[in-house]
Design a protein around this motif. Structure first.
Motif, PDB file in Angstrom:
ATOM      1  N   SER A  19      10.681  -2.320   2.415  1.00 56.01           N
ATOM      2  CA  SER A  19      10.903  -3.748   2.180  1.00 56.01           C
ATOM      3  C   SER A  19       9.647  -4.418   1.625  1.00 56.01           C
ATOM      4  O   SER A  19       9.726  -5.291   0.760  1.00 56.01           O
ATOM      5  CB  SER A  19      11.401  -4.453   3.446  1.00 56.01           C
ATOM      6  OG  SER A  19      10.451  -4.363   4.477  1.00 56.01           O
ATOM      7  N   VAL A  20       8.471  -3.989   2.075  1.00 57.45           N
ATOM      8  CA  VAL A  20       7.219  -4.528   1.530  1.00 57.45           C
ATOM      9  C   VAL A  20       7.092  -4.147   0.048  1.00 57.45           C
ATOM     10  O   VAL A  20       6.735  -4.983  -0.790  1.00 57.45           O
ATOM     11  CB  VAL A  20       5.998  -4.017   2.337  1.00 57.45           C
ATOM     12  CG1 VAL A  20       4.698  -4.289   1.609  1.00 57.45           C
ATOM     13  CG2 VAL A  20       5.979  -4.640   3.714  1.00 57.45           C
ATOM     14  N   LEU A  21       7.390  -2.884  -0.285  1.00 66.96           N
ATOM     15  CA  LEU A  21       7.304  -2.432  -1.671  1.00 66.96           C
ATOM     16  C   LEU A  21       8.302  -3.157  -2.570  1.00 66.96           C
ATOM     17  O   LEU A  21       7.967  -3.547  -3.698  1.00 66.96           O
ATOM     18  CB  LEU A  21       7.502  -0.920  -1.759  1.00 66.96           C
ATOM     19  CG  LEU A  21       6.381  -0.077  -1.154  1.00 66.96           C
ATOM     20  CD1 LEU A  21       6.754   1.399  -1.161  1.00 66.96           C
ATOM     21  CD2 LEU A  21       5.079  -0.304  -1.905  1.00 66.96           C
ATOM     22  N   VAL A  22       9.525  -3.365  -2.101  1.00 66.61           N
ATOM     23  CA  VAL A  22      10.530  -4.093  -2.887  1.00 66.61           C
ATOM     24  C   VAL A  22      10.084  -5.544  -3.094  1.00 66.61           C
ATOM     25  O   VAL A  22      10.173  -6.070  -4.207  1.00 66.61           O
ATOM     26  CB  VAL A  22      11.922  -4.025  -2.210  1.00 66.61           C
ATOM     27  CG1 VAL A  22      12.897  -5.010  -2.831  1.00 66.61           C
ATOM     28  CG2 VAL A  22      12.466  -2.606  -2.300  1.00 66.61           C
ATOM     29  N   ALA A  23       9.582  -6.188  -2.056  1.00 63.00           N
ATOM     30  CA  ALA A  23       9.104  -7.570  -2.187  1.00 63.00           C
ATOM     31  C   ALA A  23       7.948  -7.648  -3.188  1.00 63.00           C
ATOM     32  O   ALA A  23       7.899  -8.551  -4.041  1.00 63.00           O
ATOM     33  CB  ALA A  23       8.673  -8.116  -0.835  1.00 63.00           C
ATOM     34  N   ALA A  24       7.013  -6.705  -3.132  1.00 62.89           N
ATOM     35  CA  ALA A  24       5.883  -6.686  -4.066  1.00 62.89           C
ATOM     36  C   ALA A  24       6.372  -6.498  -5.505  1.00 62.89           C
ATOM     37  O   ALA A  24       5.875  -7.152  -6.427  1.00 62.89           O
ATOM     38  CB  ALA A  24       4.894  -5.586  -3.691  1.00 62.89           C
ATOM     39  N   ALA A  25       7.348  -5.618  -5.702  1.00 64.11           N
ATOM     40  CA  ALA A  25       7.885  -5.390  -7.045  1.00 64.11           C
ATOM     41  C   ALA A  25       8.576  -6.648  -7.576  1.00 64.11           C
ATOM     42  O   ALA A  25       8.388  -7.016  -8.744  1.00 64.11           O
ATOM     43  CB  ALA A  25       8.862  -4.215  -7.029  1.00 64.11           C
ATOM     44  N   VAL A  26       9.341  -7.319  -6.744  1.00 69.14           N
ATOM     45  CA  VAL A  26      10.016  -8.556  -7.171  1.00 69.14           C
ATOM     46  C   VAL A  26       8.995  -9.633  -7.531  1.00 69.14           C
ATOM     47  O   VAL A  26       9.108 -10.293  -8.566  1.00 69.14           O
ATOM     48  CB  VAL A  26      10.998  -9.057  -6.082  1.00 69.14           C
ATOM     49  CG1 VAL A  26      11.484 -10.464  -6.370  1.00 69.14           C
ATOM     50  CG2 VAL A  26      12.174  -8.096  -5.964  1.00 69.14           C
ATOM     51  N   ILE A  27       7.963  -9.769  -6.722  1.00 68.58           N
ATOM     52  CA  ILE A  27       6.909 -10.763  -6.998  1.00 68.58           C
ATOM     53  C   ILE A  27       6.211 -10.426  -8.317  1.00 68.58           C
ATOM     54  O   ILE A  27       5.976 -11.303  -9.159  1.00 68.58           O
ATOM     55  CB  ILE A  27       5.905 -10.848  -5.833  1.00 68.58           C
ATOM     56  CG1 ILE A  27       6.566 -11.506  -4.631  1.00 68.58           C
ATOM     57  CG2 ILE A  27       4.645 -11.610  -6.236  1.00 68.58           C
ATOM     58  CD1 ILE A  27       5.775 -11.399  -3.339  1.00 68.58           C
ATOM     59  N   ALA A  28       5.906  -9.157  -8.540  1.00 66.66           N
ATOM     60  CA  ALA A  28       5.238  -8.743  -9.778  1.00 66.66           C
ATOM     61  C   ALA A  28       6.110  -9.024 -11.002  1.00 66.66           C
ATOM     62  O   ALA A  28       5.624  -9.516 -12.025  1.00 66.66           O
ATOM     63  CB  ALA A  28       4.875  -7.258  -9.716  1.00 66.66           C
ATOM     64  N   ILE A  29       7.387  -8.759 -10.901  1.00 68.65           N
ATOM     65  CA  ILE A  29       8.308  -9.004 -12.018  1.00 68.65           C
ATOM     66  C   ILE A  29       8.396 -10.501 -12.313  1.00 68.65           C
ATOM     67  O   ILE A  29       8.304 -10.921 -13.473  1.00 68.65           O
ATOM     68  CB  ILE A  29       9.699  -8.402 -11.731  1.00 68.65           C
ATOM     69  CG1 ILE A  29       9.610  -6.875 -11.786  1.00 68.65           C
ATOM     70  CG2 ILE A  29      10.740  -8.924 -12.712  1.00 68.65           C
ATOM     71  CD1 ILE A  29      10.837  -6.156 -11.243  1.00 68.65           C
ATOM     72  N   VAL A  30       8.538 -11.315 -11.283  1.00 69.98           N
ATOM     73  CA  VAL A  30       8.619 -12.772 -11.469  1.00 69.98           C
ATOM     74  C   VAL A  30       7.324 -13.305 -12.080  1.00 69.98           C
ATOM     75  O   VAL A  30       7.350 -14.104 -13.022  1.00 69.98           O
ATOM     76  CB  VAL A  30       8.956 -13.486 -10.137  1.00 69.98           C
ATOM     77  CG1 VAL A  30       8.758 -14.987 -10.247  1.00 69.98           C
ATOM     78  CG2 VAL A  30      10.380 -13.168  -9.708  1.00 69.98           C
ATOM     79  N   LEU A  31       6.181 -12.859 -11.565  1.00 72.24           N
ATOM     80  CA  LEU A  31       4.891 -13.282 -12.126  1.00 72.24           C
ATOM     81  C   LEU A  31       4.804 -12.931 -13.604  1.00 72.24           C
ATOM     82  O   LEU A  31       4.425 -13.754 -14.432  1.00 72.24           O
ATOM     83  CB  LEU A  31       3.728 -12.618 -11.379  1.00 72.24           C
ATOM     84  CG  LEU A  31       3.299 -13.240 -10.071  1.00 72.24           C
ATOM     85  CD1 LEU A  31       2.269 -12.350  -9.379  1.00 72.24           C
ATOM     86  CD2 LEU A  31       2.734 -14.622 -10.292  1.00 72.24           C
ATOM     87  N   ASN A  32       5.155 -11.695 -13.952  1.00 72.51           N
ATOM     88  CA  ASN A  32       5.021 -11.244 -15.336  1.00 72.51           C
ATOM     89  C   ASN A  32       6.023 -11.909 -16.277  1.00 72.51           C
ATOM     90  O   ASN A  32       5.720 -12.122 -17.443  1.00 72.51           O
ATOM     91  CB  ASN A  32       5.140  -9.727 -15.413  1.00 72.51           C
ATOM     92  CG  ASN A  32       4.449  -9.177 -16.641  1.00 72.51           C
ATOM     93  OD1 ASN A  32       3.423  -9.680 -17.070  1.00 72.51           O
ATOM     94  ND2 ASN A  32       5.032  -8.148 -17.213  1.00 72.51           N
ATOM     95  N   LEU A  33       7.185 -12.244 -15.800  1.00 76.85           N
ATOM     96  CA  LEU A  33       8.196 -12.870 -16.663  1.00 76.85           C
ATOM     97  C   LEU A  33       7.991 -14.367 -16.852  1.00 76.85           C
ATOM     98  O   LEU A  33       8.324 -14.909 -17.905  1.00 76.85           O
ATOM     99  CB  LEU A  33       9.602 -12.629 -16.104  1.00 76.85           C
ATOM    100  CG  LEU A  33      10.158 -11.227 -16.263  1.00 76.85           C
ATOM    101  CD1 LEU A  33      11.506 -11.116 -15.562  1.00 76.85           C
ATOM    102  CD2 LEU A  33      10.291 -10.855 -17.730  1.00 76.85           C
ATOM    103  N   PHE A  34       7.451 -15.048 -15.835  1.00 76.83           N
ATOM    104  CA  PHE A  34       7.434 -16.509 -15.879  1.00 76.83           C
ATOM    105  C   PHE A  34       6.056 -17.151 -15.761  1.00 76.83           C
ATOM    106  O   PHE A  34       5.896 -18.314 -16.128  1.00 76.83           O
ATOM    107  CB  PHE A  34       8.334 -17.075 -14.776  1.00 76.83           C
ATOM    108  CG  PHE A  34       9.753 -16.618 -14.893  1.00 76.83           C
ATOM    109  CD1 PHE A  34      10.567 -17.080 -15.910  1.00 76.83           C
ATOM    110  CD2 PHE A  34      10.273 -15.695 -14.001  1.00 76.83           C
ATOM    111  CE1 PHE A  34      11.882 -16.651 -16.033  1.00 76.83           C
ATOM    112  CE2 PHE A  34      11.580 -15.259 -14.113  1.00 76.83           C
ATOM    113  CZ  PHE A  34      12.389 -15.745 -15.127  1.00 76.83           C
TER     114      PHE A  34
END
Length: 180
Positions: A19-34
């Motif tokens: 769950s920590v890894l999934v949350a980190a991946a989602v945060i990274a994707i949002v940061l990079n896209l927006f």
């Protein structure tokens, strides 16, 4: 009984890490896209400000609140092939007249060339060039003028605001450096 508890504890620990890894991946994707744009500069066109192979970060939010301005280093969709991203410095703003002559850049019919302390070396003089920057567009040059494919050379000479991805803020590899 101990075996069941141990098994449950291991499963719980694995789920916690996942769950920590999934949350980190989602945060990274949002940061990079927006929020940020992460880029590697593959050519010497911006030397000595940004060297070949440097990794840079740009802010995608800057131009939501401010207009791009002369001197900003930007990441944008290349006007002649929007699948490519380029990094250059804004020289001409909407409505500006840009003349390149005798190895200098002149704005708005000035008698004096721009003072550009960031360029790598003086431009090798070439045939005079004249550009009139349309509304909503920018004229961009590399800091290494003698080795830069930029607005002077493109079929579509101008970068329109909606094609600007981000304002470059800093280099993070190799080493950290704020960029201006």
């Amino acid at each position: 009984m101990i075996n069941k508890k141990l098994k449950f504890g291991v499963i719980k620990e694995i789920f916690s890490w996942a769950s920590v890894l999934v949350a980190a991946a989602v945060i990274a994707i949002v940061l990079n896209l927006f929020i940020i744009a992460n880029s590697r500069v593959p050519t010497p066109s911006m030397e000595n400000t940004i060297m070949t192979g440097d990794r840079i970060i740009g802010s995608r939010l800057t131009y939501l609140f401010n207009e791009p301005k002369r001197g900003d280093i930007i990441i944008f969709k290349f006007p002649d092939n929007e699948k490519k991203y380029y990094v250059k410095r804004i020289i001409g703003e909407p409505g500006d007249i840009v003349d390149i002559k005798n190895g200098g850049v002149y704005l708005n019919n000035s008698e004096t060339p721009l003072h550009e302390n960031y360029i790598k070396e003086p431009m090798i003089p070439e045939a005079d060039m004249h550009f009139e920057v349309p509304e909503g567009a920018y004229f961009c040059l590399g800091d290494n003028r003698n080795s830069s494919e930029d607005s002077r050379r493109w079929v579509h000479s101008y970068v329109y605001k909606e094609k600007i991805i981000a304002k470059v803020i800093f280099r993070y590899f190799p080493g950290f450096k704020m960029l201006k």
